[in-house]
Design a protein around this motif. Structure first.
Motif, PDB file in Angstrom:
ATOM      1  N   CYS A  95     -52.363  23.902 -43.629  1.00  0.00           N
ATOM      2  CA  CYS A  95     -53.418  24.904 -44.172  1.00  0.00           C
ATOM      3  C   CYS A  95     -53.417  25.966 -42.841  1.00  0.00           C
ATOM      4  O   CYS A  95     -54.107  26.254 -41.935  1.00  0.00           O
ATOM      5  N   THR A  96     -52.964  27.011 -43.328  1.00  0.00           N
ATOM      6  CA  THR A  96     -53.595  28.620 -42.613  1.00  0.00           C
ATOM      7  C   THR A  96     -55.088  28.814 -42.835  1.00  0.00           C
ATOM      8  O   THR A  96     -55.180  28.603 -43.823  1.00  0.00           O
ATOM      9  N   VAL A  97     -55.725  30.018 -41.906  1.00  0.00           N
ATOM     10  CA  VAL A  97     -56.572  30.869 -41.938  1.00  0.00           C
ATOM     11  C   VAL A  97     -56.916  31.037 -42.667  1.00  0.00           C
ATOM     12  O   VAL A  97     -57.259  32.214 -44.288  1.00  0.00           O
ATOM     13  N   GLU A  98     -55.754  32.113 -43.700  1.00  0.00           N
ATOM     14  CA  GLU A  98     -55.494  33.082 -44.417  1.00  0.00           C
ATOM     15  C   GLU A  98     -55.619  32.597 -45.526  1.00  0.00           C
ATOM     16  O   GLU A  98     -56.288  32.571 -46.839  1.00  0.00           O
ATOM     17  N   ALA A  99     -55.124  31.122 -46.031  1.00  0.00           N
ATOM     18  CA  ALA A  99     -54.761  30.619 -46.933  1.00  0.00           C
ATOM     19  C   ALA A  99     -56.520  30.041 -47.365  1.00  0.00           C
ATOM     20  O   ALA A  99     -56.465  29.555 -48.837  1.00  0.00           O
ATOM     21  N   PRO A 121     -56.257  19.094 -42.212  1.00  0.00           N
ATOM     22  CA  PRO A 121     -55.555  21.028 -42.200  1.00  0.00           C
ATOM     23  C   PRO A 121     -56.559  21.334 -43.243  1.00  0.00           C
ATOM     24  O   PRO A 121     -56.584  23.096 -41.971  1.00  0.00           O
ATOM     25  N   ALA A 122     -56.938  21.236 -44.200  1.00  0.00           N
ATOM     26  CA  ALA A 122     -57.708  22.145 -44.513  1.00  0.00           C
ATOM     27  C   ALA A 122     -59.023  22.541 -43.788  1.00  0.00           C
ATOM     28  O   ALA A 122     -59.841  23.570 -44.511  1.00  0.00           O
ATOM     29  N   PRO A 145     -57.901  20.395 -32.972  1.00  0.00           N
ATOM     30  CA  PRO A 145     -56.694  20.837 -33.721  1.00  0.00           C
ATOM     31  C   PRO A 145     -56.402  19.048 -33.091  1.00  0.00           C
ATOM     32  O   PRO A 145     -55.825  18.543 -34.508  1.00  0.00           O
ATOM     33  N   VAL A 146     -56.791  18.597 -33.079  1.00  0.00           N
ATOM     34  CA  VAL A 146     -56.584  16.782 -32.295  1.00  0.00           C
ATOM     35  C   VAL A 146     -57.114  15.667 -33.298  1.00  0.00           C
ATOM     36  O   VAL A 146     -56.753  15.203 -34.337  1.00  0.00           O
ATOM     37  N   GLN A 147     -58.026  16.326 -33.791  1.00  0.00           N
ATOM     38  CA  GLN A 147     -59.332  15.627 -34.639  1.00  0.00           C
ATOM     39  C   GLN A 147     -58.592  15.564 -35.916  1.00  0.00           C
ATOM     40  O   GLN A 147     -59.083  14.292 -36.681  1.00  0.00           O
ATOM     41  N   ALA A 148     -58.209  16.848 -36.071  1.00  0.00           N
ATOM     42  CA  ALA A 148     -58.152  17.212 -37.364  1.00  0.00           C
ATOM     43  C   ALA A 148     -56.142  17.033 -37.963  1.00  0.00           C
ATOM     44  O   ALA A 148     -56.404  16.288 -39.161  1.00  0.00           O
ATOM     45  N   LEU A 192     -51.221  22.841 -35.031  1.00  0.00           N
ATOM     46  CA  LEU A 192     -51.781  21.731 -36.050  1.00  0.00           C
ATOM     47  C   LEU A 192     -50.509  21.688 -36.782  1.00  0.00           C
ATOM     48  O   LEU A 192     -50.797  20.997 -38.001  1.00  0.00           O
ATOM     49  N   ARG A 193     -50.395  22.844 -36.877  1.00  0.00           N
ATOM     50  CA  ARG A 193     -48.888  23.348 -38.349  1.00  0.00           C
ATOM     51  C   ARG A 193     -47.467  22.575 -37.910  1.00  0.00           C
ATOM     52  O   ARG A 193     -47.171  21.210 -38.322  1.00  0.00           O
TER      53      ARG A 193
END
Length: 722
Positions: free
Chosen positions: A358-362, A603-604, A594-597, A565-566
């Motif tokens: 999930c991108t920041v823009e999304a 990702p959201a 990012p590792v925890q995500a 992360l992506r």
């Protein structure tokens, strides 16, 4: 005919007798042409030719990408071109003639240039004499009103010219493809069954809304696994069942091939078109024409397909919007996600943004309420996602095997266990051998004492500078004094060699920029890949190793964590679910966000937290930003005269770092041998159009004055801002 002096000879004109000299041959040819009854070609100025009786003025967009010519020009329509000179067709016109060069009632002179007719008029706003259309290239209308309106909106949003956008939107003409008729359109298919969409709480309702002619907007966080192409195909089928069209844009040809196969399975043949560069110019243009003529209502393709002229558009979808391939490298640098948002708003159609990440823009689209989230519950996620295990610096320091072989014991054990049941994926940050070195103790990059360039050991023995080539024989770390080095980023080839020695009975395959694998069989094998080049494994990978995670997180870029992360979720999504024994080991500090995500497979949630951080810093996508680069003097002059909105904030200018050796040049990079600077200009939300308009006006003023050699480059919402 290409000029006024060209003449046509009679076909089959007799040849001179054998042995005749060159002067006699030339005289005979001239006499034959002189006596021929074939009429001379009409001059392209159409001097004295009668004009069309109705709507004798054609409004033309000329193919000149300079901003001060970003407008329409009126041309006279000769009577003989009246039938073919319709809105949307390609034409050739004379451009650049002097105002006073008028003969026989027509303006003459100038060079021939391509253009499109955008409309016919009874009168012109121009008070002088009009030049006439030179000729109609093809009577095929390729620029419809919807595509023209979309292209204009994209040009205005990105401070570019309409001609540049149409270069991206309309493919080059191919006469052979154009001469072939397109097939008759097939009737709408029946609505599909939800299938694996039932795993998502609102999945069946989303399909039902599409089938009923609705326009839902969703940000879809797809579950790991191989089902996303079939799920996209079902969304397309639901849209087609309502009598509307659908457009799907994916980042590369491999993803397009997977969606193409899924659409064929769900819809059968003849209902969709595949638009990719791999198809070749003739086939691609033939497919594009089939879409333009309404023979095909569904399209799947790569970046350029975002402008595909689908009739009665009911759904636009983009997969993996964070991939850099979705950002065009040609002016005005539009992004697929933004273009499809414009199409959804203008055409009032459905919008689907999907990815395993999930991108920041999304996240902003969901936060603003423009789109709704399309998620699976945690129970479904636990079944689909693999088990994630981490190895941090503490474990590496205590692991003797990791110090000697770079891979921790947990990774070796995971590989060994995974090879018993299938292939194992190993993701490394880059291709090659061991291109960069760093201090073993503090990981400070090893730099040359002469030019500060990065040190490398291409033969694993001598240290050399990658920039100036000088040898380094007595290196020591400037930070901690250590004399020991380690590979900062070990490439795919080096990793493949290490794993091949450790598992001699197992085949090792590599996939990277030079040679990308599409798929691998289910048999045990080691697949070493760079990010984005991972092949799909039949039945999924048994395990995956994500190596050197700190190298991906340590990039000096605002999106470093989001991009890492992506990449990790894309690789992990190819691994079997936890119930089937799928395991992913990531070598990175476990406490990093990012590792925890990744461990939670959330990702959201990571994107929402990143969005909150960006809001505090007033960075995109919360604010609108433009990057302006150029020589220092030209940049300073541009900023001083740009007429920016009052609330605009200028960050910089700062020097633009030179591109790393071997890396392709980006649009923002300075030409070789030149030193450029960059300034970032940001405005509050809602003022992006004012910023783009001011920059476009200032750039147009510079080009009109002939400042091309000292031109600055503008990029709205740059994907990388450092």
């Amino acid at each position: 005919m290409s000029s006024e002096n060209e003449q046509s000879a009679e076909p089959g004109a007799g040849a001179p007798e054998p042995g005749a000299g060159a002067p006699e041959q030339l005289a005979l040819i001239r006499e034959t042409v002189r006596r021929a009854k074939v009429p001379r070609a009409k001059p392209r100025t159409w001097r004295g030719a009668p004009l069309a009786k109705e709507l004798p003025v054609a409004r033309v967009l000329v193919n000149k990408g300079v901003l001060h010519l970003d407008q329409y020009f009126d041309y006279a329509v000769p009577e003989e071109l009246d039938a073919d000179a319709q809105p949307g067709v390609r034409v050739r016109v004379r451009f650049g003639a002097g105002r006073h060069n008028v003969q026989g009632g027509r303006r003459e002179g100038g060079g021939l240039i391509d253009g499109f007719i955008v409309g016919r008029r009874a009168e012109s706003d121009y008070e002088g004499t009009l030049a006439a259309l030179a000729y109609v290239v093809s009577p095929e209308p390729v620029l419809g009103p919807e595509l023209l309106a979309l292209s204009r909106a994209v040009a205005d949003r990105y401070a570019g010219s309409l001609a540049d956008v149409l270069q991206l939107a309309v493919p080059p003409r191919n006469g052979r493809a154009e001469s072939r008729p397109s097939p008759e359109p097939l009737p709408p298919p029946p609505p599909p069954e939800p299938g694996t969409w039932e795993r998502y709480g609102q999945g069946p309702a989303f399909l039902r809304a599409l089938a009923e002619g609705g326009a839902p907007r969703a940000v879809w966080t797809a579950l790991p696994g191989p089902h996303w192409p079939a799920e996209i195909a079902r969304a397309v089928a639901a849209t087609l069942s309502s009598g509307r069209g659908a457009l799907v844009v994916v980042p590369d040809g491999r993803a397009a091939g997977r969606v193409d196969a899924a659409l064929t399975e769900v819809l059968g043949t003849g209902r969709h078109a595949l638009l990719t560069a791999e198809s070749g110019p003739e086939k691609r243009y033939r497919q594009w024409l089939a879409v333009r003529r309404g023979s095909v209502r569904a399209v799947v393709g790569t970046r350029a397909a975002m402008f595909a002229p689908v009739r009665d558009l009911g759904l636009v979808a983009v997969w993996d919007d964070g991939d850099s391939s979705h950002s065009d490298t040609n002016a005005p640098f539009p992004h697929v996600r933004e273009v499809l948002e414009l199409r959804a708003a203008q055409g009032r159609c459905a919008f689907l943004l999907g990815s395993t990440s999930c991108t920041v823009e999304a996240a902003q689209l969901v936060e603003s309420g423009w789109a709704l989230p399309l998620l699976a519950d945690r129970e479904q996620l636990r079944r689909a996602a693999p088990l994630i295990r981490t190895v941090g610096d503490g474990e590496l320091a205590r692991d003797g095997a990791a110090r000697s072989a770079r891979l921790p014991s947990l990774a070796w054990q995971t590989v060994r266990d995974g090879l018993r049941s299938g292939p194992v994926l190993v993701q490394v940050p880059r291709r090659g051998y061991a291109p960069r070195l760093a201090c073993e103790r503090c990981r400070t990059p090893a730099r040359c004492r002469h030019c500060a360039g990065p040190l490398e050991a291409p033969d694993q023995q001598d240290l050399n500078c990658a920039w100036c080539g000088q040898a380094e024989r007595a290196w020591h770390c400037a930070e901690c004094g250590s004399h020991r080095l380690r590979a900062q980023i070990v490439g795919a080839r080096r990793t493949a060699e290490e794993l091949g020695r450790a598992f001699p009975a197992v085949p090792v395959r590599t996939s990277g920029r030079d040679h990308i694998l599409d798929a691998v069989p289910a048999a045990p094998a080691l697949v070493v890949s760079t990010p984005g080049a991972e092949p799909v494994a039949e039945g999924g990978y048994a395990a995956a190793l994500l190596l050197d995670g700190w190298a991906m997180l340590g990039r000096p870029d605002l999106r470093a964590g989001e991009e890492a992360l992506r990449r990790w979720t894309a690789a992990g999504a190819l691994v079997r679910g936890q119930e089937e024994g799928g395991t992913v080991v990531i070598v990175a500090e476990p406490t990093l966000r990012p590792v925890q995500a990744l461990v939670r497979w959330d990702p959201a949630g990571f994107a929402r937290r990143e969005l909150a951080d960006r809001a505090e810093l007033r960075f995109p996508p919360v604010s609108r930003m433009a990057s302006v680069t150029g020589p220092a003097e030209a940049l300073a002059s541009f900023l001083a005269t740009a007429g920016l909105p009052p609330e605009a904030e200028i960050l910089g200018p700062v020097p633009v770092p030179p591109p790393a050796p071997g890396r392709p040049r980006r649009p923002s990079d300075a030409p070789p041998g030149e030193s450029w600077e960059r300034a970032l200009i940001r405005v509050v939300p809602g003022r992006g159009a004012a910023l783009a308009g001011a920059l476009k006006k200032a750039q147009a003023a510079r080009t009109a004055k002939g400042g091309g050699e000292q031109q600055v480059r503008i990029r709205i919402d740059p994907p990388d801002i450092g």
